[in-house]
Design a protein around this motif. Structure first.
Motif, PDB file in Angstrom:
ATOM      1  N   THR A  79       0.895  -1.273   0.079  1.00 17.65           N
ATOM      2  CA  THR A  79      -0.104  -0.056   0.005  1.00 17.65           C
ATOM      3  C   THR A  79       0.829   1.393  -0.038  1.00 17.65           C
ATOM      4  OG1 THR A  79      -1.689   1.130   1.295  1.00 17.65           O
ATOM      5  CG2 THR A  79      -0.251  -0.074   2.464  1.00 17.65           C
ATOM      6  N   ARG A  97      -5.028  -1.260   3.909  1.00 17.88           N
ATOM      7  CA  ARG A  97      -4.938  -2.605   4.094  1.00 17.88           C
ATOM      8  C   ARG A  97      -3.627  -3.206   2.859  1.00 17.88           C
ATOM      9  NH1 ARG A  97      -8.653  -5.201   7.766  1.00 17.88           N
ATOM     10  NH2 ARG A  97     -10.049  -3.582   8.525  1.00 17.88           N
ATOM     11  N   GLU A  99      -4.935  -4.878   0.469  1.00 27.42           N
ATOM     12  CA  GLU A  99      -5.377  -6.245   0.418  1.00 27.42           C
ATOM     13  C   GLU A  99      -6.364  -6.523  -0.776  1.00 27.42           C
ATOM     14  OE1 GLU A  99      -6.576  -8.696   4.580  1.00 27.42           O
ATOM     15  OE2 GLU A  99      -7.866  -6.907   3.904  1.00 27.42           O
ATOM     16  N   PRO A 102      -4.643  -7.629  -4.526  1.00 29.84           N
ATOM     17  CA  PRO A 102      -4.092  -9.086  -4.505  1.00 29.84           C
ATOM     18  C   PRO A 102      -5.249  -9.755  -4.529  1.00 29.84           C
ATOM     19  CG  PRO A 102      -3.158  -8.010  -2.643  1.00 29.84           C
ATOM     20  CD  PRO A 102      -3.888  -6.977  -3.524  1.00 29.84           C
TER      21      PRO A 102
HETATM   22  P1  ADP Z   1      -4.862  -0.126  -0.316  1.00 26.72           P
HETATM   23  O1  ADP Z   1      -5.945   0.704  -1.157  1.00 26.72           O
HETATM   24  O2  ADP Z   1      -5.376  -0.694   0.863  1.00 26.72           O
HETATM   25  O3  ADP Z   1      -3.636   0.761  -0.544  1.00 26.72           O
HETATM   26  P2  ADP Z   1      -5.000  -1.737  -2.880  1.00 26.72           P
HETATM   27  O4  ADP Z   1      -4.809  -3.367  -2.961  1.00 26.72           O
HETATM   28  O5  ADP Z   1      -6.382  -1.372  -3.097  1.00 26.72           O
HETATM   29  O6  ADP Z   1      -4.563  -1.371  -1.321  1.00 26.72           O
HETATM   30  O7  ADP Z   1      -4.122  -0.854  -3.650  1.00 26.72           O
HETATM   31  C1  ADP Z   1      -2.686  -0.995  -3.530  1.00 26.72           C
HETATM   32  C2  ADP Z   1      -1.968   0.355  -4.091  1.00 26.72           C
HETATM   33  O8  ADP Z   1      -2.168   0.459  -5.652  1.00 26.72           O
HETATM   34  C3  ADP Z   1      -2.751   1.500  -3.480  1.00 26.72           C
HETATM   35  O9  ADP Z   1      -2.015   1.750  -2.126  1.00 26.72           O
HETATM   36  C4  ADP Z   1      -2.116   2.682  -4.427  1.00 26.72           C
HETATM   37  O10 ADP Z   1      -1.044   2.916  -4.261  1.00 26.72           O
HETATM   38  C5  ADP Z   1      -2.278   1.679  -5.758  1.00 26.72           C
HETATM   39  N1  ADP Z   1      -3.390   1.895  -6.608  1.00 26.72           N
HETATM   40  C6  ADP Z   1      -4.408   1.179  -6.503  1.00 26.72           C
HETATM   41  N2  ADP Z   1      -5.484   1.445  -7.525  1.00 26.72           N
HETATM   42  C7  ADP Z   1      -5.162   2.748  -7.907  1.00 26.72           C
HETATM   43  C8  ADP Z   1      -5.353   3.979  -8.754  1.00 26.72           C
HETATM   44  N3  ADP Z   1      -6.667   3.761  -9.320  1.00 26.72           N
HETATM   45  N4  ADP Z   1      -4.721   5.003  -9.191  1.00 26.72           N
HETATM   46  C9  ADP Z   1      -3.482   5.107  -8.589  1.00 26.72           C
HETATM   47  N5  ADP Z   1      -3.055   4.158  -7.775  1.00 26.72           N
HETATM   48  C10 ADP Z   1      -3.843   2.895  -7.589  1.00 26.72           C
END
Ligand code: ADP
Ligand code: MG
Length: 603
Positions: A79, A97, A99, A102
């Motif tokens: 994250t 998280r 989470e 993945p």
């Molecule tokens: P979280 O939202 O809890 O950090 P996610 O698994 O949902 O975990 O997403 C992991 C990471 O991917 C995020 O922390 C972010 O840095 C990146 N990310 C996800 N979706 C986007 C998006 N639409 N635009 C930019 N970064 C993104």
């Protein structure tokens, strides 16, 4: 003995996590849109196909990801939103998280296109069941697009347990509404394949409410009262509905720091503020934002995070209650002295500077339910002698309200010769029978009679319909429209005729003749849809549920005073019913007070 403990491979651990976080297509929509919000997007477009089974696509104009981050994002606990434990107590992002991605990638095929602001080249990634299939540079728009395909393809049980497409679509719509309401500045649209479900433009909270609920709530602008409070514990803003806009299944939303939440305790605070102003069975509409310091809430309670713990729960309760009450007070909504709770009428708000509008109820005063046989039972003849019917039915009658005498002889329950009725408060029919006083709840009796008649009509070949000269228009919300399509055949079986005139708008051209006395057909249809959406198993016994709600509305509209003859006819119809003692939804219709219990003065 050898050691037996293994570390689970990530792909399995992710699938286990997915079991909690990704329960249905709507959860994917939520997680992807929350990520877009966190990425600072001002425009988010969602496209789904087959209610998300085959495709969920979310496109945003947010900050995008670098080539490496795009790959990293799919690792467990990856994250960009927190670095230290303390950050957990100062959360201003939706996710944290690491989470979601993945988990989603472990149970579907995910394709990503992303490019950071100002970069020349972007990245594309394909992951299927946790396995990276492609990770390469590509040209694409700034921002990020996620395509989630074939959800649960590798978990057949999950796929099989998905509910019907209409149910899954409704869950997606609910999720969308929460996200769109919480972020009125962001431009959101939702498409079902090529069909528009919602398209919104950037605006303020009220404009967003109207654009999401606009159709149903054309009069929202006049029925919503703004609320506000500003203390160091909590800032409250938003809107509550006037008491007369309250309804069954009212639209109710709480948001805290821009996040949708459920909060039964705060819900109670709002309800208390409306005390004595609502008709029974109805709830107030509200859209309420709470802003609290991030270190006074714990969003960590639940993985899907709709339940939230507050440090100052009791104090916020009081502030909330007071500010809702104050806003209602500005409208001078004075609860009248109610002697008769059962027949509570709506109290129209009085607005200073405006002339009071008296509620208009279009009742056909010439309509007599007993004139056209509509109340007679479907059985061949309808004897007017209710006592005879009562006798046939007495064995199935409920015992006395209080202490029943076990050795009551048959003779005792027979009606006495002279019949006369006392109508108490235009609702309870009181009359003597051999064993005591029989009290019949007129409205509930009507409900039972109407219900049985409707069922007969629905099951019969002949569908009586009364054409209406000026078709009535009913406008449905996106989720209501889905239910409406599911139940349209049952409505037609009952005698309704209608046609689609516009997106989610129907013209009612014919109604069952017995419902002519119902002043508001469109309210009836909304109530039926609400009742069905409320029940656990929508698909089961739909026509019975429709009949139950219709009978309820029918009965509540029939309040003109009855004369002796009509009362007798009502009782006759009641005792001809298959189950005269309880309403279709299980409430008691008849009560008998045993003679021995009537006089207790000397005890
Ligand atoms: P979280 O939202 O809890 O950090 P996610 O698994 O949902 O975990 O997403 C992991 C990471 O991917 C995020 O922390 C972010 O840095 C990146 N990310 C996800 N979706 C986007 C998006 N639409 N635009 C930019 N970064 C993104
Ligand atoms: Mg996330």
């Amino acid at each position: 003995m050898s050691d037996i403990i293994n570390l689970l491979p990530d792909s399995i651990a992710n699938q286990i996590a997915a079991g909690e976080v990704i329960t249905r297509p709507a959860s994917v929509v939520k997680e992807l849109v929350e990520n877009s919000i966190d990425a600072g997007a001002t425009k988010i477009i969602i496209v789904i196909k087959q209610a998300g089974r085959t495709l969920i696509q979310v496109t945003d104009n947010g900050k995008g990801m670098s080539h490496t981050d795009a790959r990293m994002a799919f690792e467990r606990h990856a994250t960009s939103k927190i670095k230290r434990a303390e950050d957990l107590y100062a959360l201003d992002t939706m996710g944290f998280r690491g989470e979601a991605l993945p988990s989603i990638a472990s149970v579907s095929r995910v394709e990503v296109f992303t490019k950071q602001q100002g970069e020349d080249i972007g990245t594309s990634i394909v992951i299927e069941g946790s396995e990276v299939i492609k990770h390469e540079l590509t040209s694409c728009e700034e921002g990020t697009t996620f395509l989630v395909k074939n959800l649960f393809f590798n978990i057949p049980v999950r796929r099989k347990f998905l509910k019907t497409e209409t149910t899954e679509l409704k869950h997606i719509i609910y999720e969308f509404q929460r996200l769109a309401l919480a972020n009125p500045i962001i431009e959101f649209s939702l498409y079902d394949d090529k069909d528009i479900i919602f398209e919104t433009t950037s605006g303020n909270f009220k404009q967003r409410i109207v654009s999401i609920f606009g159709k149903k709530t054309k009069n929202y602008s006049s029925n919503l009262v703004s609320i506000g409070a500003d203390t160091n514990m909590v800032k409250i803003s938003g809107f509550v509905g006037t008491p007369q806009s309250a309804m069954k299944n009212a639209t109710q939303f709480f948001f805290v720091n821009g996040r949708f939440m459920r909060h039964p305790y705060f819900n109670k605070a709002v309800n208390i503020a409306y005390e004595n102003m609502l008709q029974s069975d109805t709830q107030p509409i509200y859209f309420i934002n709470l802003q609290v310091p991030t270190d006074t809430i714990d969003v960590n309670v639940h993985p899907t995070k709709t339940e939230i713990k507050f440090e100052d729960e009791r104090d916020i309760f009081m502030v909330l209650m007071a500010c809702v009450r104050e806003s209602l007070g500005k409208f001078n909504i004075v609860p009248s002295l109610e002697f008769d709770q059962q027949n509570t009428t709506e109290i129209p708000p009085y607005r200073q500077g405006h002339t009071t509008q008296h509620p208009k109820i279009e009742i056909d005063t010439t309509y007599n339910p007993f004139a056209n046989n509509s109340f007679r039972s479907h059985r061949s003849t309808a004897p007017r002698n209710w006592e005879a019917l009562y006798k046939q039915n007495r064995d199935s009658l409920p015992a006395s309200n209080t202490i029943s005498k076990p050795n009551t002889s048959l003779n005792d329950t027979e009606p006495i010769e002279q019949k006369s009725f006392l109508i108490h408060k235009n609702r309870y029919i009181v009359t003597s029978v051999k064993s005591g006083l029989m009290i019949v709840d007129r409205q509930k009796a009507m409900e039972r009679i109407a219900y049985e008649k409707i069922i007969v009509q629905m099951e019969s070949e002949h569908k009586p319909t009364q054409k209406i000269l000026f078709p009535k228009e009913i406008e449905l919300m996106a989720d209501e429209a889905i239910t409406f399509i599911e139940i349209q055949d049952d409505l037609k079986a009952m005698g309704f005729e209608f046609e689609l005139s516009d997106n989610n708008t129907y013209q009612i051209t014919g109604i069952p003749p017995m419902l002519l006395s119902i002043p508001d057909t469109s309210k009836l249809l909304h109530d039926i849809i609400a009742y069905l959406s409320d029940s656990d198993n929508i698909e089961k016994e739909v026509y019975k549920k429709i009949a139950i709600q219709t009978a309820k509305n029918y009965a509540s509209c029939s309040s003109q005073p009855l004369n002796e003859e009509e009362t007798e006819q009502l009782l006759a119809s009641l005792f001809q019913c298959n189950s005269p003692k309880i309403t279709p939804s299980g409430a008691r219709i008849i009560s008998i007070i045993d003679d021995n219990d009537i006089w207790r003065g000397d005890r």
